[in-house]
Scaffold this active site. Structure first.
Site, PDB file in Angstrom:
ATOM      1  N   SER A 142       0.868  -1.181   0.000  1.00 36.29           N
ATOM      2  CA  SER A 142       0.000   0.000   0.000  1.00 36.29           C
ATOM      3  C   SER A 142       0.901   1.225   0.000  1.00 36.29           C
ATOM      4  O   SER A 142       2.085   1.139   0.341  1.00 36.29           O
ATOM      5  CB  SER A 142      -0.850  -0.019   1.272  1.00 36.29           C
ATOM      6  OG  SER A 142      -1.419   1.247   1.522  1.00 36.29           O
ATOM      7  N   TYR A 155      -2.761  -0.519  10.060  1.00 35.02           N
ATOM      8  CA  TYR A 155      -2.622  -0.837   8.623  1.00 35.02           C
ATOM      9  C   TYR A 155      -1.243  -0.407   8.114  1.00 35.02           C
ATOM     10  O   TYR A 155      -0.551  -1.159   7.428  1.00 35.02           O
ATOM     11  CB  TYR A 155      -3.738  -0.112   7.874  1.00 35.02           C
ATOM     12  CG  TYR A 155      -3.865  -0.436   6.411  1.00 35.02           C
ATOM     13  CD1 TYR A 155      -4.448  -1.626   5.980  1.00 35.02           C
ATOM     14  CD2 TYR A 155      -3.448   0.468   5.436  1.00 35.02           C
ATOM     15  CE1 TYR A 155      -4.592  -1.911   4.627  1.00 35.02           C
ATOM     16  CE2 TYR A 155      -3.586   0.199   4.086  1.00 35.02           C
ATOM     17  CZ  TYR A 155      -4.159  -0.992   3.680  1.00 35.02           C
ATOM     18  OH  TYR A 155      -4.301  -1.271   2.341  1.00 35.02           O
TER      19      TYR A 155
HETATM   20  P1  NAD Z   1     -11.563  -5.866  -0.391  1.00 34.70           P
HETATM   21  O1  NAD Z   1     -11.961  -5.596   1.004  1.00 34.70           O
HETATM   22  O2  NAD Z   1     -12.471  -5.447  -1.513  1.00 34.70           O
HETATM   23  O3  NAD Z   1     -11.166  -7.409  -0.561  1.00 34.70           O
HETATM   24  C1  NAD Z   1     -10.358  -8.053   0.388  1.00 34.70           C
HETATM   25  C2  NAD Z   1     -10.496  -9.555   0.236  1.00 34.70           C
HETATM   26  O4  NAD Z   1      -9.757 -10.190   1.272  1.00 34.70           O
HETATM   27  C3  NAD Z   1     -11.923 -10.057   0.328  1.00 34.70           C
HETATM   28  O5  NAD Z   1     -12.183 -10.986  -0.706  1.00 34.70           O
HETATM   29  C4  NAD Z   1     -11.962 -10.764   1.675  1.00 34.70           C
HETATM   30  O6  NAD Z   1     -12.860 -11.850   1.665  1.00 34.70           O
HETATM   31  C5  NAD Z   1     -10.534 -11.236   1.813  1.00 34.70           C
HETATM   32  N1  NAD Z   1     -10.128 -11.483   3.192  1.00 34.70           N
HETATM   33  C6  NAD Z   1     -10.135 -10.611   4.236  1.00 34.70           C
HETATM   34  N2  NAD Z   1      -9.692 -11.222   5.353  1.00 34.70           N
HETATM   35  C7  NAD Z   1      -9.380 -12.499   5.009  1.00 34.70           C
HETATM   36  C8  NAD Z   1      -8.871 -13.623   5.716  1.00 34.70           C
HETATM   37  N3  NAD Z   1      -8.596 -13.562   7.019  1.00 34.70           N
HETATM   38  N4  NAD Z   1      -8.676 -14.776   5.053  1.00 34.70           N
HETATM   39  C9  NAD Z   1      -8.952 -14.865   3.729  1.00 34.70           C
HETATM   40  N5  NAD Z   1      -9.445 -13.841   3.006  1.00 34.70           N
HETATM   41  C10 NAD Z   1      -9.665 -12.683   3.637  1.00 34.70           C
HETATM   42  O7  NAD Z   1     -10.153  -5.206  -0.578  1.00 34.70           O
HETATM   43  P2  NAD Z   1      -9.408  -4.637  -1.865  1.00 34.70           P
HETATM   44  O8  NAD Z   1      -9.608  -3.176  -1.873  1.00 34.70           O
HETATM   45  O9  NAD Z   1      -9.690  -5.461  -3.073  1.00 34.70           O
HETATM   46  O10 NAD Z   1      -7.923  -4.899  -1.358  1.00 34.70           O
HETATM   47  C11 NAD Z   1      -7.113  -6.011  -1.718  1.00 34.70           C
HETATM   48  C12 NAD Z   1      -5.721  -5.765  -1.163  1.00 34.70           C
HETATM   49  O11 NAD Z   1      -5.230  -4.508  -1.665  1.00 34.70           O
HETATM   50  C13 NAD Z   1      -5.671  -5.653   0.367  1.00 34.70           C
HETATM   51  O12 NAD Z   1      -4.480  -6.233   0.836  1.00 34.70           O
HETATM   52  C14 NAD Z   1      -5.648  -4.143   0.589  1.00 34.70           C
HETATM   53  O13 NAD Z   1      -5.082  -3.793   1.812  1.00 34.70           O
HETATM   54  C15 NAD Z   1      -4.813  -3.695  -0.581  1.00 34.70           C
HETATM   55  N6  NAD Z   1      -4.976  -2.271  -0.935  1.00 34.70           N
HETATM   56  C16 NAD Z   1      -6.180  -1.755  -1.318  1.00 34.70           C
HETATM   57  C17 NAD Z   1      -6.258  -0.404  -1.668  1.00 34.70           C
HETATM   58  C18 NAD Z   1      -7.541   0.238  -2.117  1.00 34.70           C
HETATM   59  O14 NAD Z   1      -7.542   1.464  -2.328  1.00 34.70           O
HETATM   60  N7  NAD Z   1      -8.626  -0.484  -2.302  1.00 34.70           N
HETATM   61  C19 NAD Z   1      -5.127   0.398  -1.606  1.00 34.70           C
HETATM   62  C20 NAD Z   1      -3.926  -0.165  -1.203  1.00 34.70           C
HETATM   63  C21 NAD Z   1      -3.861  -1.503  -0.877  1.00 34.70           C
END
Ligand code: NAD
Length: 255
Positions: A142, A155
């Site tokens: 991130s 985070y």
């Molecule tokens: P999201 O919340 O839409 O999806 C997250 C997924 O992780 C979901 O499918 C959920 O079921 C799964 N998950 C959560 N806890 C879990 C566990 N204990 N075991 C198995 N699965 C689990 O999130 P996203 O926005 O698609 O993010 C995906 C990744 O990208 C994450 O690591 C997030 O931190 C990172 N990220 C997102 C953003 C953003 O702006 N959306 C920015 C930087 C980083």
């Protein structure tokens, strides 16, 4: 070359959002897709999404923080699909709580899912990769791997740690032809960030939404599709001499 023909890719938490887009890109490049989620309804949601995309993906019910469950899943994938060539540590959570109001359990849960689980998953797939003579591990980091912001202490601590875990896996396993890199998404429009885009009671945009658009040189939120090309690059032979880095895909916001 960018082909993933015949490769087996495990993308954790890839039922929707960023993980689903990355898995879709891998399938289009020829990989077999496996994903897992911690709740059955999320696994089912993912299976439906893959079916609609015409992708034959295998879904597991597995919480990435549970080491025994992850080991059992990896053993089953190796027996039924094949040795994992590509692991994407995508599953992640965020809790937006001011640090002095946050309790230790909440902080620990974020560190568990966002930092310790990627270690657990990497540890489970590395022996197979060593035997196979190659492997790609991609940690979804991130911008908070680089900077801090209000309400995201746990985070940022976890994602900063994940960047260093990435460097460490590179140093420790590079000699086995395993490349471990990170992707640092900027602000991407997914369920995780939906609260930041909510229209305010007076009809105006959320202040954070306005802030993001004004601060991002691209002047927009990213989409999960924006992560597809970078994720394919880091999973393919095209990146075989790229190791231990985080590629920020952020529309220039960190610049
Ligand atoms: P999201 O919340 O839409 O999806 C997250 C997924 O992780 C979901 O499918 C959920 O079921 C799964 N998950 C959560 N806890 C879990 C566990 N204990 N075991 C198995 N699965 C689990 O999130 P996203 O926005 O698609 O993010 C995906 C990744 O990208 C994450 O690591 C997030 O931190 C990172 N990220 C997102 C953003 C953003 O702006 N959306 C920015 C930087 C980083």
């Amino acid at each position: 070359n960018f082909s993933l023909e015949g490769k087996v890719a495990l993308v954790t938490g890839a039922a929707y959002g960023i993980g689903l887009a990355i898995a879709q890109a891998y399938a289009e490049a020829g990989a077999k897709i496996v994903f897992n989620c911690s709740r059955q309804e999320t696994v089912d949601r993912g299976l439906k999404a893959y079916k609609e995309l015409g992708i034959d993906a295998k879904g597991y019910l597995c919480d990435v923080t549970d080491e025994e469950a992850v080991k059992a899943m990896v053993t089953d994938i190796e027996a039924t699909v094949g040795t994992i060539d590509i692991l994407v540590n995508n599953a992640g959570i965020i809790k937006r709580i001011p640090m002095e109001e946050m309790n230790v359990e909440d902080f620990r849960r974020v560190v568990d899912v966002d930092l310790i689980a990627p270690y657990i998953c990497a540890k489970a797939v590395i022996p197979g990769m060593i035997k196979k003579g190659h492997g790609k591990i991609i940690n979804i980091c991130s911008m908070m791997s680089e900077l801090g912001r209000e309400t995201v202490s746990a985070y940022a601590a976890a994602k900063g740690g994940l960047k260093m875990l990435t460097r460490n896996i590179c140093s420790e396993y590079g000699e086995h032809n395993i490349q471990c890199n990170g992707i640092g998404p900027g602000y991407i429009a997914t369920d995780q960030t939906a609260p930041l885009r909510e229209i305010q009671p007076d009809g105006s945009r959320h202040p954070f939404d306005q802030f993001i658009i004004s601060k991002t040189p691209a002047a927009r939120w990213g989409t999960p599709e924006d992560l597809m090309g970078p994720a394919v690059f880091l999973a393919s032979d095209a990146s075989n001499f790229v190791n231990g880095h985080v590629l920020y895909v952020d529309g220039g916001i960190l610049a």
